[in-house]
Design an enzyme around this catalytic site. Structure first.
Site, PDB file in Angstrom:
ATOM      1  N   ARG A  74     -35.005 -24.057  17.981  1.00  0.00           N
ATOM      2  CA  ARG A  74     -34.760 -25.496  18.042  1.00  0.00           C
ATOM      3  C   ARG A  74     -35.267 -26.051  19.376  1.00  0.00           C
ATOM      4  O   ARG A  74     -35.255 -27.251  19.593  1.00  0.00           O
ATOM      5  CB  ARG A  74     -33.279 -25.806  17.864  1.00  0.00           C
ATOM      6  CG  ARG A  74     -32.429 -25.622  19.117  1.00  0.00           C
ATOM      7  CD  ARG A  74     -31.010 -26.103  18.891  1.00  0.00           C
ATOM      8  NE  ARG A  74     -30.289 -26.365  20.117  1.00  0.00           N
ATOM      9  CZ  ARG A  74     -29.288 -25.631  20.573  1.00  0.00           C
ATOM     10  NH1 ARG A  74     -28.905 -24.552  19.910  1.00  0.00           N
ATOM     11  NH2 ARG A  74     -28.660 -25.956  21.687  1.00  0.00           N
ATOM     12  N   ASN A  75     -35.693 -25.148  20.264  1.00  0.00           N
ATOM     13  CA  ASN A  75     -36.260 -25.515  21.559  1.00  0.00           C
ATOM     14  C   ASN A  75     -37.728 -25.104  21.615  1.00  0.00           C
ATOM     15  O   ASN A  75     -38.173 -24.279  20.811  1.00  0.00           O
ATOM     16  CB  ASN A  75     -35.496 -24.812  22.699  1.00  0.00           C
ATOM     17  CG  ASN A  75     -34.204 -25.511  23.054  1.00  0.00           C
ATOM     18  OD1 ASN A  75     -34.188 -26.711  23.301  1.00  0.00           O
ATOM     19  ND2 ASN A  75     -33.104 -24.774  23.064  1.00  0.00           N
TER      20      ASN A  75
END
Length: 422
Positions: free
Chosen positions: A211-212
């Site tokens: 998600r990063n």
């Protein structure tokens, strides 16, 4: 060897209609009671549509909701770690057919036959938060959780903001949203990923949840997986994130660059999936493994503070929870995808390379602590990024993105991300 079977013992359960059946149901939806749904429910619907949430074919009953929160299983004993529910304020009757509408895009997402309506009291919502979102970190301590979580934990905020009633019942999904157009070649269904893996002759596949933006620690984890599996599936969330997180388009561009320059491409597949983050830490790690089983993945890479937020979860709590998963529940009901547990990773100057707490004997002063939160904080503040934190090509993409922002969200630095707890 074959790929792992879809979860639940029923094959891929896909609720997305096609062709003439889709056209007929879309026409029917226009005449039904219209219920606006949340972005979270939209992502859940799409996952049910494409088979990502097999064996779910609709939103959970109260018995399912209670059992999932308490026992990690649906009411029939099938493993499932996080509630998938539909909240409404409108009066809806059991037996009624309704149309589920995405107010942001102005499209019908699904029709639903309501089989149960149950009230969610404030006490019910708090109980769900304590069962699903409360961890073993310092911000989850009994004297702190309800002081901090309502204002700082996005998952808790979502549950507390739910409407008065939950509706249960099977769905007929009418749309995948615009993910296929926005992320061509990346967004894929479980049937599509399974076809790719089968064509490659892979059976043991590890997935890296992202998600990063992909920094050196992520790269290291993926390469560990490549060494011991047939290949790695770099699988990014392309649904909604909390304010301050980096959009999927930017993250995917970073991954493309890394794969092009630093991986043997034959051993890597990149994909995207349409869920919103729940930030449920250990429970979400289990959810990630559950739906990855449907995508054909045998191993789930679990590192430090997987799917966490703030300091609500213990450093390796997302690994330890796999040891408490119920087993021997019956044919197809157990979780098959297993965790690949990796210790805290970092770049060590004295080791002159990537290492972990299991391999590096040096002090934290010799290490570059890597985390998505730390990277986002540095970039959002225009601060320098430490050497060996990320590949220069990736940092260039991220700096370009941050230079375009007119408003920047303050990034809260948790203990693990800063390295103070190392």
């Amino acid at each position: 060897m074959a790929l792992v079977p879809p979860h639940g013992g029923k094959g891929l359960v896909c609720c997305l209609l096609q062709g003439a059946e889709l056209a007929a149901e879309q026409k029917k939806a226009a005449g039904l009671k219209k219920i606006d749904i949340s972005p979270r429910a939209k992502g859940d619907l799409i996952m049910m549509g494409i088979g990502g949430f097999s064996p779910l074919s609709g939103f959970m009953t109260k018995a399912d909701w209670k059992s999932v929160c308490e026992n990690f299983t649906l009411a029939d004993g099938t493993f499932w770690p996080v509630p998938v529910t539909l909240d409404v304020d409108e009066e809806v009757k059991v037996g009624e057919e309704i149309a589920l509408f995405d107010p942001k895009k102005g499209v019908f997402m699904a029709t639903m036959k309501v089989t149960e309506v149950y009230e969610m009291t404030d006490a019910d919502k708090k109980w769900e938060c304590e069962k699903v979102y409360k961890g073993q970190g310092e911000e989850s301590a009994d004297d702190k959780f309800w002081e901090i979580a309502p204002k700082d934990h996005p998952g808790v905020q979502m549950v507390l903001a739910q409407k008065k009633y939950n509706l249960a019942g099977p769905v007929k999904v009418l749309s995948e949203g615009d993910y296929r157009e926005r992320f061509p070649g990346c967004y894929m269904t479980p049937a599509e990923s399974r076809k790719i893996f089968e064509e490659k002759g892979w059976s043991r596949i590890a997935t890296l949840q992202l998600r990063n933006p992909m920094h050196r620690s992520h790269e290291y984890l993926a390469k560990i997986a490549v060494e011991v599996c047939d290949g790695v599936f770099i699988h990014s969330l392309v649904g909604n994130l909390k304010p301050g997180d980096i959009p999927a388009e930017v993250r995917i561009k970073c991954i493309d660059t890394l794969i092009d320059k630093y991986f043997v491409k034959a051993n890597v597949v990149q994909g995207g999936y349409p869920l919103d983050m729940r930030y449920a830490g250990p429970r979400e790690a289990l959810l990630h493994a559950t739906f990855r089983q449907n995508y054909g993945v045998s191993d789930m890479l679990i590192g430090r503070d997987h799917a966490g937020v703030g300091d609500f979860y213990g450093l390796f709590e997302a690994q330890e929870i796999f040891d408490r998963v119920p087993k021997n529940m019956g044919a197809g009901k157990d979780l098959v995808t297993q965790p690949m547990k990796i210790d805290w990773t970092f770049y060590c100057y004295k080791c002159d390379g990537m290492a972990s707490l299991r391999t590096c004997p040096h002090s934290k002063d010799d290490r570059v602590v890597l985390s998505g939160t730390k990277l986002r904080k540095a970039l959002s503040e225009g601060a320098p990024v430490a050497d060996h934190f990320g590949r220069d090509e990736v940092l260039d993409i991220l700096r370009e993105y941050y230079s375009t922002l007119t408003e920047k969200v303050e990034v809260k630095m948790q203990g693990f991300a800063s390295g103070t707890n190392m």
